[in-house]
Scaffold this motif. Structure first.
Motif, PDB file in Angstrom:
ATOM      1  N   ALA A 688       0.831  -1.200   0.000  1.00  0.00           N
ATOM      2  CA  ALA A 688       0.000   0.000   0.000  1.00  0.00           C
ATOM      3  C   ALA A 688       0.871   1.259   0.000  1.00  0.00           C
ATOM      4  N   ILE A 689       0.311   2.325  -0.544  1.00  0.00           N
ATOM      5  CA  ILE A 689       1.032   3.601  -0.608  1.00  0.00           C
ATOM      6  C   ILE A 689       1.024   4.304   0.747  1.00  0.00           C
ATOM      7  N   TYR A 690      -0.139   4.308   1.383  1.00  0.00           N
ATOM      8  CA  TYR A 690      -0.305   5.085   2.607  1.00  0.00           C
ATOM      9  C   TYR A 690       0.020   4.261   3.841  1.00  0.00           C
ATOM     10  N   GLN A 691       0.224   4.966   4.947  1.00  0.00           N
ATOM     11  CA  GLN A 691       0.583   4.326   6.197  1.00  0.00           C
ATOM     12  C   GLN A 691      -0.412   4.697   7.283  1.00  0.00           C
ATOM     13  N   GLY A 692      -0.514   3.792   8.248  1.00  0.00           N
ATOM     14  CA  GLY A 692      -1.306   4.087   9.439  1.00  0.00           C
ATOM     15  C   GLY A 692      -2.721   3.559   9.430  1.00  0.00           C
ATOM     16  N   GLY A 693      -3.193   3.072   8.309  1.00  0.00           N
ATOM     17  CA  GLY A 693      -4.561   2.572   8.257  1.00  0.00           C
ATOM     18  C   GLY A 693      -4.600   1.093   7.953  1.00  0.00           C
ATOM     19  N   GLY A 694      -5.553   0.718   7.098  1.00  0.00           N
ATOM     20  CA  GLY A 694      -5.695  -0.680   6.747  1.00  0.00           C
ATOM     21  C   GLY A 694      -6.201  -0.821   5.330  1.00  0.00           C
ATOM     22  N   LEU A 695      -6.108  -2.041   4.788  1.00  0.00           N
ATOM     23  CA  LEU A 695      -6.502  -2.311   3.410  1.00  0.00           C
ATOM     24  C   LEU A 695      -7.644  -3.321   3.402  1.00  0.00           C
ATOM     25  N   SER A 696      -8.607  -3.091   2.514  1.00  0.00           N
ATOM     26  CA  SER A 696      -9.688  -4.052   2.315  1.00  0.00           C
ATOM     27  C   SER A 696      -9.631  -4.531   0.876  1.00  0.00           C
ATOM     28  N   ALA A 697     -10.199  -5.715   0.631  1.00  0.00           N
ATOM     29  CA  ALA A 697     -10.200  -6.291  -0.713  1.00  0.00           C
ATOM     30  C   ALA A 697     -11.558  -6.899  -0.993  1.00  0.00           C
ATOM     31  N   LEU A 698     -12.000  -6.779  -2.240  1.00  0.00           N
ATOM     32  CA  LEU A 698     -13.320  -7.253  -2.645  1.00  0.00           C
ATOM     33  C   LEU A 698     -13.183  -7.986  -3.970  1.00  0.00           C
ATOM     34  N   GLN A 699     -13.815  -9.166  -4.075  1.00  0.00           N
ATOM     35  CA  GLN A 699     -13.815  -9.929  -5.323  1.00  0.00           C
ATOM     36  C   GLN A 699     -15.217 -10.456  -5.599  1.00  0.00           C
ATOM     37  N   ASN A 700     -15.748 -10.090  -6.746  1.00  0.00           N
ATOM     38  CA  ASN A 700     -17.070 -10.537  -7.160  1.00  0.00           C
ATOM     39  C   ASN A 700     -18.112 -10.257  -6.078  1.00  0.00           C
ATOM     40  N   VAL A 706      -7.964 -10.239   4.729  1.00  0.00           N
ATOM     41  CA  VAL A 706      -6.726  -9.474   4.533  1.00  0.00           C
ATOM     42  C   VAL A 706      -5.902  -9.576   5.802  1.00  0.00           C
ATOM     43  N   ARG A 707      -4.605  -9.933   5.642  1.00  0.00           N
ATOM     44  CA  ARG A 707      -3.704  -9.998   6.803  1.00  0.00           C
ATOM     45  C   ARG A 707      -2.575  -8.998   6.600  1.00  0.00           C
ATOM     46  N   LYS A 708      -2.386  -8.134   7.593  1.00  0.00           N
ATOM     47  CA  LYS A 708      -1.347  -7.107   7.495  1.00  0.00           C
ATOM     48  C   LYS A 708      -0.002  -7.672   7.904  1.00  0.00           C
ATOM     49  N   ALA A 709       1.035  -7.323   7.139  1.00  0.00           N
ATOM     50  CA  ALA A 709       2.400  -7.724   7.450  1.00  0.00           C
ATOM     51  C   ALA A 709       3.232  -6.469   7.705  1.00  0.00           C
ATOM     52  N   GLU A 710       4.530  -6.559   7.546  1.00  0.00           N
ATOM     53  CA  GLU A 710       5.410  -5.429   7.816  1.00  0.00           C
ATOM     54  C   GLU A 710       5.494  -4.498   6.618  1.00  0.00           C
ATOM     55  N   TYR A 715      -1.439  -9.418   2.902  1.00  0.00           N
ATOM     56  CA  TYR A 715      -1.660 -10.691   2.225  1.00  0.00           C
ATOM     57  C   TYR A 715      -3.158 -10.874   1.982  1.00  0.00           C
ATOM     58  N   VAL A 716      -3.501 -11.132   0.714  1.00  0.00           N
ATOM     59  CA  VAL A 716      -4.890 -11.323   0.310  1.00  0.00           C
ATOM     60  C   VAL A 716      -4.942 -12.583  -0.551  1.00  0.00           C
ATOM     61  N   THR A 717      -5.824 -13.520  -0.215  1.00  0.00           N
ATOM     62  CA  THR A 717      -5.949 -14.749  -0.988  1.00  0.00           C
ATOM     63  C   THR A 717      -7.200 -14.690  -1.850  1.00  0.00           C
ATOM     64  N   ALA A 718      -7.015 -14.871  -3.177  1.00  0.00           N
ATOM     65  CA  ALA A 718      -8.115 -14.731  -4.128  1.00  0.00           C
ATOM     66  C   ALA A 718      -8.092 -15.875  -5.125  1.00  0.00           C
ATOM     67  N   ASP A 719      -9.275 -16.190  -5.678  1.00  0.00           N
ATOM     68  CA  ASP A 719      -9.422 -17.226  -6.694  1.00  0.00           C
ATOM     69  C   ASP A 719      -9.249 -16.578  -8.073  1.00  0.00           C
ATOM     70  N   PRO A 720      -8.262 -17.000  -8.868  1.00  0.00           N
ATOM     71  CA  PRO A 720      -8.060 -16.372 -10.180  1.00  0.00           C
ATOM     72  C   PRO A 720      -9.281 -16.452 -11.096  1.00  0.00           C
ATOM     73  N   LEU A 721     -10.102 -17.487 -10.921  1.00  0.00           N
ATOM     74  CA  LEU A 721     -11.258 -17.656 -11.795  1.00  0.00           C
ATOM     75  C   LEU A 721     -12.483 -16.877 -11.326  1.00  0.00           C
ATOM     76  N   ALA A 722     -12.369 -16.178 -10.194  1.00  0.00           N
ATOM     77  CA  ALA A 722     -13.532 -15.482  -9.635  1.00  0.00           C
ATOM     78  C   ALA A 722     -13.572 -14.013 -10.009  1.00  0.00           C
ATOM     79  N   GLY A 723     -12.703 -13.566 -10.908  1.00  0.00           N
ATOM     80  CA  GLY A 723     -12.764 -12.179 -11.348  1.00  0.00           C
ATOM     81  C   GLY A 723     -11.688 -11.306 -10.739  1.00  0.00           C
ATOM     82  N   SER A 724     -11.778 -10.025 -11.034  1.00  0.00           N
ATOM     83  CA  SER A 724     -10.777  -9.076 -10.568  1.00  0.00           C
ATOM     84  C   SER A 724     -10.942  -8.797  -9.078  1.00  0.00           C
ATOM     85  N   VAL A 725      -9.882  -8.246  -8.495  1.00  0.00           N
ATOM     86  CA  VAL A 725      -9.868  -7.912  -7.070  1.00  0.00           C
ATOM     87  C   VAL A 725      -9.662  -6.406  -6.950  1.00  0.00           C
ATOM     88  N   SER A 726     -10.517  -5.745  -6.183  1.00  0.00           N
ATOM     89  CA  SER A 726     -10.381  -4.309  -5.959  1.00  0.00           C
ATOM     90  C   SER A 726      -9.960  -4.059  -4.518  1.00  0.00           C
TER      91      SER A 726
END
Length: 732
Positions: A688-700, A706-710, A715-726
């Motif tokens: 992510a570009i910004y700091q101090g907050g959190g990230l969400s992810a949506l697919q179909n 979403v698991r935050k690391a350093e 880390y976001v786990t997605a199914d390639p056949l289920a469409g794009s991830v925003s």
């Protein structure tokens, strides 16, 4: 009376007149002959005597009560093998026998030469008294193991007749023998295990290991991310250097080994290919180069969204209740209800809200913002900070960003009575208690209805049922039986498990011919199999070639899923990669993590069974160890088929990221047949570009975990056949 007396007088007188004296009246009784003493041989210390045989010793005669040799008659006693027949028993005072100067006493730990004992040779004969032993002949006297576990034996230096005086002796701690007659040695105890190649001694300095990754396509202007995982088993990593087109672009001297770089040629290089790799150098200067990754340079011009054709949608009304699928227009855009909603304003930026943005409506006039009088809908606990907040994305080597992968495989399911089957009573419950999964190798012809029912329960909890043949031929499946054993077992599973077909195979005895391996590859349902020893068709009786033992840890990018390496559990660890006496179960997990690879464990039953059972306490401790490594993020534990799918999905289902410095969505290239074959959820490492907050992810329309690391990575786990991830970034 007088007449009788007269007769006696007359006889005496006549005798006297004949010249005999009166004393000769006694000569009428016969004189006995002297007794002749029978002749018996003298007792011989080396001779063998059977019951009833007699000997002389010190002037006395003795008779053997039973078979005897070397027992002095005079020392036999009341209960000994000799009884006194005549004469007086004289017990000699034994003089101490001088100890031969060649008599040797050695500890059992003394190093001895090997005198034989391979599986193809007979065992040594047992020493017996009175036996003619030839020079070079090897005998055992029972008892005693050398320091390396071999049986103590003795080889005759000279030919001789065995006796109590020259017999070698073995006790619990030492051996004693006449070195002029015998040589001490070791004989391996059969049955011999399949020979395990001794791991070669590590070199003075082992090279570091390294894996390299980056996006498969990068913007012509946007900075992109280079990432490496490096380790050194016998020292430390001094630095990691990053190269683009063989030019050094930067280096790191400590983890994490990450580098953000720009495309120096800008957009003039659109469509070009760049080769990228990393080199790890250890503390002694030894280097390892990673695999090369080819990256495509793409344009960073964002496409202009095409307006939605001018369809007629009713304007959104705050007082109307909308159900799933109904569409409205608002502020020149079309929206579709994801679920029942009323009074919540359509918002293109609200990815978690009830409305799905369908895009601009051609020639639409923005609607005025209405005044909402109904009760407000619940709002998210975090506030969206806006779109376009991600700078880079890449697929992790292992799921969830783990450092290594691990699969636990239990062979021979259905080999035990279902009512007390440890696979059902112990293994599945202990795994499920910890949220872990494993694989069960099924021998289908042995399965009862209860075994099949339990198998369905296993599968419902995420375990994998793998094909272990129909009848487990020993020592391996003959080529003529491949169809019956492999395809037949697959058909059994389809019939009993609601059409299920296994995708992984484990070979009986871990042995197969090249033809058999090719047979597995040709079956459409199989994507992999456990590696085997190979049958050497050129040798006698198709002997097994144990020099092909496929033990070890699979590298992250293993290239042959039909020869998956493993480590075998035995109670004493005799055929394992790891030292005997160590906890080989946990060490195989450690090896996967340290090498960044995939470790598979070959095992059988737990607590009870017929072959190399894992003790219950060791099994429970091992599962606790695996669970701790999973929870720490170091380990991904899954079934073999899932690991194989992941390895090839991350290669063939390529990530397509927009060419922008701050993009908000990614897509997958699923056009290849390999992507469709292996597609499975894969983990994205997003920065992510910004700091101090959190990230969400949506697919179909569904939120992804979403698991935050350093360093602002997620880390976001997605199914390639289920469409794009925003993605969306949220401030605290």
């Amino acid at each position: 009376m007088q007449s009788k007396q007269f007769s006696q007088v007359l006889v005496i007188a006549l005798l006297a007149s004949a010249g005999f004296s009166s004393g000769l009246a006694h000569a009428l009784s016969p004189t006995p002959n002297p007794t002749v003493q029978p002749s018996y041989p003298s007792w011989d210390n080396a001779a063998v005597y059977n019951g009833g045989q007699r000997v002389t010793y010190n002037g006395a005669v003795y008779e053997a009560r039973w078979w005897t040799q070397g027992n002095n008659p005079a020392e036999s006693g009341e209960w000994g093998p000799w009884k006194l027949v005549s004469g007086v028993q004289i017990t000699p005072t034994p003089s101490p026998s001088p100890t031969p100067s060649t008599l040797v006493t050695e500890s059992l730990t003394t190093t001895r030469p090997t005198m034989g004992g391979t599986c193809s040779k007979p065992s040594p004969s047992n020493w017996q008294v009175g036996q003619q032993i030839n020079a070079g002949e090897v005998v055992s006297v029972g008892g005693g193991l050398s320091s390396n576990g071999g049986m103590i034996v003795f080889k005759a230096i000279v030919a001789h007749l065995s006796s109590a005086l020259n017999k070698p002796q073995v006790n619990s701690t030492s051996v004693t023998y006449d070195s002029a007659i015998w040589q001490s040695g070791t004989w391996n105890i059969p049955p011999c295990p399949p020979p395990t190649p001794t791991p070669s001694a590590p070199p003075v300095n082992q090279a570091p290991s390294i894996s390299f990754s980056t996006a498969q396509s990068v913007s012509c202007q946007t900075p992109f991310w280079l990432n490496a995982n490096a380790s050194d088993s016998d020292g430390s990593v001094a630095k990691v250097e990053f190269y683009i087109d063989n030019n050094l672009v930067g280096s790191k001297t400590s983890a994490p080994y990450e580098l953000t770089v720009n495309n120096s040629n800008g957009c003039s290089s659109i469509g070009s290919k760049k080769t990228m790799y990393a080199i790890a150098t250890d503390n002694l200067g030894l280097q390892t180069r990673s695999a090369t990754v080819t990256v495509t340079i793409i344009s960073d011009v964002l496409p202009t969204p095409s307006p939605t054709p001018g369809l007629s949608y009713a304007a959104w009304n705050a007082t109307v209740a909308y159900t799933t699928g109904q569409r409205v227009s608002y502020n020149g855009r079309a929206f579709e209800a994801k679920w029942w909603t009323q009074g919540q304003t359509p918002n293109a930026a609200d990815q978690w809200g009830p409305w799905k943005d369908l895009g601009l409506i051609a020639n639409a006039t923005p609607s005025p913002t209405p005044t909402i009088t109904s009760s407000p809908s619940p709002t998210p606990s975090t506030t969206p900070s806006g779109p376009a907040v991600v700078s880079s994305v890449q697929v992790t080597t292992w799921k969830n960003g783990a450092k290594g992968a691990y699969s636990l495989v239990h062979d021979d399911y259905c080999s035990m009575y279902y009512a007390n089957d440890p696979y059902i009573k112990i293994i599945d419950p202990e795994l499920s208690k910890r949220g872990l999964v494993a694989s069960f190798g099924m021998i289908t012809s042995n399965c009862s209805d209860q075994h099949w029912a339990a198998a369905k329960e296993f599968m419902s909890r995420g375990h994998e049922i793998v094909n272990h043949s129909r009848s487990h031929p020993n020592p391996y499946i003959p080529d003529a039986s491949l169809e019956a054993e492999i395809t037949g077992a697959t058909a059994d599973m389809a019939a009993k498990l609601d059409g299920y077909k296994p995708s992984y195979f484990i070979w009986p005895g871990d042995v197969a011919s090249t033809k058999a391996i090719d047979f597995i590859k040709a079956q459409p349902n199989f994507i992999g199999g456990r590696a085997t020893h190979l049958v050497d068709g050129s040798g006698p009786n198709n002997a097994v070639d144990y020099t092909t033992m496929p033990a070890g840890v699979n590298p992250a990018n293993f290239d042959n899923p039909y020869r998956v390496k493993w480590d075998l559990f035995t109670a004493d660890g005799k055929w394992s990669l790891y030292p005997m006496g160590s906890e080989i179960l946990n060490l195989h997990i450690d090896a996967a993590i340290s090498q960044g690879g995939w470790a598979t464990r070959t095992s059988h039953s737990v607590d009870t069974g017929y072959y190399e059972v894992i003790p219950l306490d060791r099994y429970i401790k091992h599962l606790d160890y695996a669970k701790a490594k999973v929870d720490s993020g170091e380990l991904w534990m899954d079934t073999p088929s899932n690991v194989i799918k992941y390895r090839y999905a991350r290669e063939h289902c390529r990530v397509i990221a927009p060419a922008s410095t701050q993009f908000a969505a990614i897509a997958f290239d699923t056009s290849s047949a390999e992507c469709k074959k292996y597609a499975t959820p894969i983990t994205l490492q997003v920065k992510a570009i910004y700091q101090g907050g959190g990230l969400s992810a949506l697919q179909n329309g569904k939120a992804l975990p979403v698991r935050k690391a350093e360093n602002e990575t997620y880390y976001v786990t997605a199914d390639p056949l289920a469409g794009s991830v925003s993605f969306a970034y949220y401030l605290p």
